[in-house]
Design an enzyme around this catalytic site. Structure first.
Site, short mmCIF file in Angstrom:
data_model
loop_
_atom_site.label_atom_id
_atom_site.label_comp_id
_atom_site.label_asym_id
_atom_site.label_seq_id
_atom_site.Cartn_x
_atom_site.Cartn_y
_atom_site.Cartn_z
N ASP A 1 0.85 -1.19 0.00
CA ASP A 1 0.00 0.00 0.00
C ASP A 1 0.89 1.24 0.00
O ASP A 1 1.54 1.56 0.99
CB ASP A 1 -0.89 0.01 1.25
N TYR B 1 3.39 9.64 -0.54
CA TYR B 1 4.43 9.04 0.30
C TYR B 1 5.83 9.22 -0.31
O TYR B 1 6.83 8.98 0.38
CB TYR B 1 4.19 7.53 0.52
N LYS C 1 -2.45 5.96 -4.53
CA LYS C 1 -3.53 6.91 -4.24
C LYS C 1 -3.29 8.26 -4.91
O LYS C 1 -2.14 8.68 -5.06
CB LYS C 1 -3.65 7.14 -2.71
N HIS D 1 -7.30 9.70 -2.13
CA HIS D 1 -6.66 9.64 -0.81
C HIS D 1 -7.51 10.29 0.29
O HIS D 1 -7.61 9.77 1.39
CB HIS D 1 -5.29 10.31 -0.91
N LEU E 1 -2.31 -0.40 13.86
CA LEU E 1 -1.75 -0.51 15.21
C LEU E 1 -1.77 0.83 15.92
O LEU E 1 -1.13 1.01 16.96
CB LEU E 1 -0.30 -1.01 15.13
N SER F 1 6.26 -1.35 8.96
CA SER F 1 7.42 -1.42 9.86
C SER F 1 8.68 -1.41 9.01
O SER F 1 8.71 -2.00 7.93
CB SER F 1 7.38 -2.68 10.73
N ASN G 1 4.50 -9.32 12.06
CA ASN G 1 3.17 -8.81 11.69
C ASN G 1 2.44 -9.69 10.68
O ASN G 1 1.22 -9.58 10.53
CB ASN G 1 3.29 -7.38 11.14
N1 LIG Z 1 -5.16 6.50 3.56
C1 LIG Z 1 -4.57 7.20 4.50
O1 LIG Z 1 -4.90 8.38 4.71
C2 LIG Z 1 -3.51 6.58 5.35
C3 LIG Z 1 -3.03 7.25 6.48
C4 LIG Z 1 -2.04 6.63 7.26
C5 LIG Z 1 -1.59 5.37 6.90
N2 LIG Z 1 -2.06 4.74 5.77
C6 LIG Z 1 -1.57 3.40 5.35
O2 LIG Z 1 -1.60 2.51 6.46
C7 LIG Z 1 -0.32 1.95 6.68
C8 LIG Z 1 -0.09 1.64 8.12
O3 LIG Z 1 -0.32 2.77 8.94
P1 LIG Z 1 0.82 3.53 9.75
O4 LIG Z 1 2.09 3.33 9.08
O5 LIG Z 1 0.35 4.93 9.92
O6 LIG Z 1 0.76 2.88 11.20
P2 LIG Z 1 0.79 1.40 11.82
O7 LIG Z 1 1.03 0.37 10.79
O8 LIG Z 1 -0.40 1.30 12.71
O9 LIG Z 1 2.05 1.51 12.79
C9 LIG Z 1 3.36 1.70 12.32
C10 LIG Z 1 4.22 2.02 13.54
O10 LIG Z 1 4.16 0.93 14.47
C11 LIG Z 1 5.45 0.37 14.63
N3 LIG Z 1 5.27 -1.09 14.59
C12 LIG Z 1 4.95 -1.85 13.52
N4 LIG Z 1 4.86 -3.14 13.85
C13 LIG Z 1 5.12 -3.21 15.18
C14 LIG Z 1 5.20 -4.28 16.09
N5 LIG Z 1 4.97 -5.53 15.70
N6 LIG Z 1 5.50 -4.00 17.38
C15 LIG Z 1 5.73 -2.72 17.78
N7 LIG Z 1 5.67 -1.65 16.96
C16 LIG Z 1 5.37 -1.90 15.66
C17 LIG Z 1 6.31 0.87 13.48
O11 LIG Z 1 7.64 1.03 13.89
P3 LIG Z 1 8.94 0.69 12.98
O12 LIG Z 1 8.62 1.05 11.56
O13 LIG Z 1 10.00 1.55 13.59
O14 LIG Z 1 9.20 -0.77 13.16
C18 LIG Z 1 5.67 2.22 13.19
O15 LIG Z 1 6.17 3.20 14.09
C19 LIG Z 1 0.63 3.07 6.12
O16 LIG Z 1 1.93 2.62 5.92
C20 LIG Z 1 -0.12 3.44 4.87
O17 LIG Z 1 0.10 2.46 3.86
C21 LIG Z 1 -3.01 5.34 5.00
#
Ligand SMILES: NC(=O)c1ccc[n+]([C@@H]2O[C@H](COP(=O)([O-])OP(=O)(O)OC[C@H]3O[C@@H](n4cnc5c(N)ncnc54)[C@H](OP(=O)(O)O)[C@@H]3O)[C@@H](O)[C@H]2O)c1
Length: 273
Positions: free
Chosen positions: A43, A48, A73, A106, A188, A229, A238
Site C-alpha cells: 500500500d 508518500y 492513491k 486519498h 496498530l 514497519s 506482523n
Molecule cells: N489512507 C490514509 O490516509 C492513510 C493514512 C495513514 C496510513 N495509511 C496506510 O496505512 C499503513 C499503516 O499505517 P501507519 O504506518 O500509519 O501505522 P501502523 O502500521 O499502525 O504503525 C506503524 C508504527 O508501528 C510500529 N510497529 C509496527 N509493527 C510493530 C510491532 N509488531 N510491534 C511494535 N511496533 C510496531 C512501526 O515502527 P517501525 O517502523 O519503527 O518498526 C511504526 O512506528 C501506512 O503505511 C499506509 O500504507 C493510510
C-alpha cells in the site's frame, strides 16, 4: 494468506504492507524484505514519495507482477477530472508498471468539492484496464453517498483510520450495507495501542505479541490491513498471525476498548499536511 474479492471480482490479500513514512532511500530494502517474508500486497501513495522505489523492489524481488497486489492513491491537489488522470499517469510512470491493482482517492477534500469529478476519472481508468479496482480513502458516509448517487458506481473499498481506539462502528455498518470492503489504516494506531493492558494480557495468554493480537482482531472483523514497519523482526512478526484465533469473548473485550480517538486528521476538513 486469505483474500477478499473486491466487488466480487478482484482478489486482494487481506494482510499487506504499508509504506507511509518509509523514507525513499530505505524503501527498496524494506519492501524487498516484506516480499521475502511473504507479503504480496503493498500500500503506497503519490504523497508518500516512494512509488518509484516500491516498483523497483517488486522488480528486484523476481516475483511476477500478477503475484503482487499494488495500491496507490491520488492526492489532494490532484482532484478534478483531468488532474486525476494526469496524476494517475505520473504514478504509473514512477512505479514503472502497466497497471495498478487498486487506485484510491486519498482524501475527499470537501473544501475543494471535486471528488465526484475525480471519481468519474477513476471509473474511466478502470474501464480502460489501467486499474483493476477503484476505491476511496477517508470518505465519510455523506461523501460515499454522493459519489454513488451521482455516478452509480460504488467504491470497492474505503480505507479509513481504524484501530482498537478508533473502531468506526457506524462507518463499518455503512460499508457492510453497501458491500464496500473496509481497509484499516494505522491498524496498530502507529504503536499507540500496544501497551494497552487488555491487549498485553491477551498477548500473554496466546503466546503472541500485542501487535499480533490487534492484527488478528482486524482480520477476524473482515478488515484489510497493511501494518508498516522498517524493523526486520516486526515485518516478520506482523504477518505471523494466521495460526491462532480470538474467541467471540476476546473480540468483545477488544471492541470495548473503542474511545472514538483519532490519531490522524479529520476527513471533513483535511486539505493538506
Ligand atoms: N489512507 C490514509 O490516509 C492513510 C493514512 C495513514 C496510513 N495509511 C496506510 O496505512 C499503513 C499503516 O499505517 P501507519 O504506518 O500509519 O501505522 P501502523 O502500521 O499502525 O504503525 C506503524 C508504527 O508501528 C510500529 N510497529 C509496527 N509493527 C510493530 C510491532 N509488531 N510491534 C511494535 N511496533 C510496531 C512501526 O515502527 P517501525 O517502523 O519503527 O518498526 C511504526 O512506528 C501506512 O503505511 C499506509 O500504507 C493510510
Amino acid at each position: 494468506m486469505p483474500t477478499i474479492a473486491l466487488r466480487g471480482a478482484v482478489d486482494i490479500p487481506q494482510l499487506g504492507f504499508g509504506v507511509f513514512q518509509v523514507p525513499p532511500d530505505d524503501t527498496i530494502e524494506v519492501v524487498l524484505r516484506a516480499l521475502q517474508a511473504g507479503y504480496r500486497h503493498i500500500d503506497t501513495a503519490a504523497a508518500y514519495g516512494n512509488e518509484a522505489q516500491v516498483g523497483q523492489a517488486i522488480r528486484a524481488s523476481g516475483l511476477s507482477r500478477e503475484d503482487v497486489f499494488v495500491t496507490t492513491k491520488c492526492f489532494n491537489d490532484d482532484h478534478g477530472y483531468q488532474q486525476a488522470r494526469n496524476a494517475f499517469k505520473d504514478s504509473l510512470e514512477r512505479l514503472e508498471l502497466n497497471h495498478v491493482d487498486l487506485y484510491l482517492i486519498h482524501w475527499p477534500v470537501p473544501a475543494h468539492d471535486r471528488y465526484v469529478e475525480t471519481w468519474r476519472a477513476f471509473i474511466e481508468l478502470r474501464d480502460e484496464g489501467l486499474v483493476r479496482a477503484i476505491g476511496v480513502s477517508n470518505f465519510q458516509p455523506a461523501h460515499l453517498r454522493r459519489i454513488i448517487e451521482e455516478t452509480g458506481e460504488t467504491p470497492a473499498v474505503n480505507q479509513v483510520e481504524l484501530h482498537p481506539y478508533h473502531q468506526q462502528p457506524g462507518l463499518r455498518r455503512e460499508h457492510e450495507e453497501r458491500e464496500i470492503v473496509t481497509e484499516a489504516w494505522s491498524p496498530l494506531a502507529q504503536g499507540g495501542v500496544l501497551e494497552d493492558p487488555v491487549l498485553t494480557t491477551l498477548a500473554r495468554e496466546h503466546g503472541k505479541t500485542a501487535a499480533q493480537i490487534v492484527l488478528r482482531w482486524h482480520l477476524q472483523l473482515g478488515n484489510v490491513v497493511f501494518p508498516k514497519s522498517v524493523t526486520p523482526q516486526r515485518i516478520e512478526e506482523n504477518i505471523d498471525v494466521l495460526d491462532f484465533h480470538l474467541s467471540a469473548r476476546e473480540m468483545e473485550q477488544i471492541a470495548d476498548l473503542d474511545r472514538g480517538e483519532r490519531i490522524g486528521p479529520d476527513p471533513d476538513t483535511f486539505v493538506r499536511p
